[in-house]
Design a protein around this motif. Structure first.
Motif, PDB file in Angstrom:
ATOM      1  N   PRO A   5      60.912 122.830  28.044  1.00 39.81           N
ATOM      2  CA  PRO A   5      59.671 123.360  28.882  1.00 39.81           C
ATOM      3  C   PRO A   5      60.154 124.231  29.961  1.00 39.81           C
ATOM      4  O   PRO A   5      61.192 124.219  30.640  1.00 39.81           O
ATOM      5  CB  PRO A   5      59.230 122.168  29.193  1.00 39.81           C
ATOM      6  CG  PRO A   5      60.370 120.976  29.270  1.00 39.81           C
ATOM      7  CD  PRO A   5      61.455 121.360  28.379  1.00 39.81           C
ATOM      8  N   GLN A   6      59.022 124.757  30.550  1.00 39.39           N
ATOM      9  CA  GLN A   6      59.030 125.675  31.742  1.00 39.39           C
ATOM     10  C   GLN A   6      58.660 124.477  32.727  1.00 39.39           C
ATOM     11  O   GLN A   6      57.949 123.850  32.731  1.00 39.39           O
ATOM     12  CB  GLN A   6      57.957 126.796  31.592  1.00 39.39           C
ATOM     13  CG  GLN A   6      57.911 127.659  32.831  1.00 39.39           C
ATOM     14  CD  GLN A   6      56.885 128.736  32.737  1.00 39.39           C
ATOM     15  OE1 GLN A   6      56.864 129.487  31.805  1.00 39.39           O
ATOM     16  NE2 GLN A   6      56.100 128.944  33.855  1.00 39.39           N
ATOM     17  N   ALA A  33      61.699 128.327  30.475  1.00 40.30           N
ATOM     18  CA  ALA A  33      62.014 127.528  29.315  1.00 40.30           C
ATOM     19  C   ALA A  33      63.472 127.857  28.756  1.00 40.30           C
ATOM     20  O   ALA A  33      63.868 128.809  28.624  1.00 40.30           O
ATOM     21  CB  ALA A  33      61.232 127.845  28.255  1.00 40.30           C
ATOM     22  N   ASP A  68      55.587 122.475  31.505  1.00 37.15           N
ATOM     23  CA  ASP A  68      54.712 122.847  30.515  1.00 37.15           C
ATOM     24  C   ASP A  68      53.268 122.463  30.528  1.00 37.15           C
ATOM     25  O   ASP A  68      52.698 122.168  29.570  1.00 37.15           O
ATOM     26  CB  ASP A  68      55.325 122.151  29.215  1.00 37.15           C
ATOM     27  CG  ASP A  68      56.266 123.277  28.353  1.00 37.15           C
ATOM     28  OD1 ASP A  68      56.404 124.423  28.907  1.00 37.15           O
ATOM     29  OD2 ASP A  68      56.732 122.980  27.212  1.00 37.15           O
ATOM     30  N   THR A 181      65.921 122.705  28.636  1.00 38.09           N
ATOM     31  CA  THR A 181      65.907 123.283  29.997  1.00 38.09           C
ATOM     32  C   THR A 181      66.579 122.221  30.794  1.00 38.09           C
ATOM     33  O   THR A 181      66.502 120.858  30.474  1.00 38.09           O
ATOM     34  CB  THR A 181      64.458 123.195  30.480  1.00 38.09           C
ATOM     35  OG1 THR A 181      63.513 124.175  29.665  1.00 38.09           O
ATOM     36  CG2 THR A 181      64.230 123.710  31.998  1.00 38.09           C
TER      37      THR A 181
END
Ligand code: ADP
Ligand code: MG
Length: 243
Positions: A5-6, A33, A68, A181
């Motif tokens: 995820p970011q 990400a 995310d 990540t």
């Protein structure tokens, strides 16, 4: 497997009542990400605290941390290697992995042990494993919780030099395979230069980001000369402004 995820970290203020000044004020950081970001800074600056906030364990702050698009406290739990991570001494390697996530099957735990180079050690107890092997079990355990997002707090400290190299290679292989990540906390610029895509330097009270360095080339493949040049680049600003 989908990329990790970011992270969008927007901290307005983080305080502990015992501290005379806030630990963090207006700290903003985006983590792309599937990237490995190293948080580098002196002891006491707030690295472990920030990691617990990203993990959604510490929710007592003003601001937001979003994974995310989902607030950290309600996002799927991250894989976490705590600074003082110890395996449970009364459980085997396999049982240590399964203890943190009920859904993990024995077969999955064994598969993870294989991926960290510990096939055949399922039934070994921590005291039967070397320090490096114990760290590899801790990494496998974190991956079992969430292979997409890993938060690692000084995972290579107090290991012999050759074991550091060994555990770091296991780390690099796992992260490459899963496109996780990763937020890697370390006080050593060298760890960042070897293992990360980007180094964030934190210093001061309240903590602030004093450098944000995109590290050139591919993590894990940088040569000795490049690494020593990057260590200097990362270390210089932080040594100028010790806590
Ligand atoms: P680092 O990991 O960078 O060494 P920490 O996040 O562990 O720093 O700690 C930062 C500061 O916050 C320190 O002054 C520490 O004493 C304080 N601190 C950390 N956790 C707590 C807590 N639960 N209660 C009060 N103060 C804390
Ligand atoms: Mg710490």
């Amino acid at each position: 497997m989908a990329d990790g995820p970011q992270l969008n970290i927007d901290i307005v203020a983080k305080r502990f009542a015992v501290l005379p000044v806030p630990l963090m004020v207006d700290l903003h950081l985006e983590v792309a990400a599937a990237s490995v970001v190293a948080l580098v800074g002196p002891s006491g600056v707030g690295k472990s605290t920030l990691l617990r906030m990203i993990a959604g364990i510490d929710t007592d702050f003003a601001g937001t941390i979003v994974i995310d698009g989902v607030p950290a406290a309600t996002a799927p739990p991250a894989g976490f290697v705590f600074q003082d991570a110890r395996l449970l001494p009364w459980l085997t390697a396999e049982a240590n992995i399964r203890a943190v996530r009920e859904a993990t099957t024995p077969a999955e735990a064994r598969d993870l042990l294989g991926r960290v180079g510990l096939a055949g050690y399922e039934n070994a107890y921590p005291h039967e494993l070397s320090g490096g092997m114990q760290r590899r079990v801790a990494l496998a355990r974190a991956f079992s919780v969430n292979p997409r997002l890993l938060l690692l707090d000084e995972p290579f400290v107090s290991l012999d030099r050759h074991l550091v190299t060994e555990v770091q290679q296991v780390f690099l292989d796992l992260v490459r395979d899963t496109s996780a990540t990763v937020v890697l906390v370390t006080h050593l610029p060298e760890d960042a230069a070897r293992l990360a895509d980007r180094a964030i330097l934190l210093t001061g009270q309240p903590a602030r980001i004093i450098a944000d360095i995109v590290l050139p080339g591919l993590r894990g493949t940088r040569g000795a000369a490049e690494i020593s040049r990057l260590i200097d680049e990362i270390a210089l600003p932080s040594s100028e402004t010790a806590l």
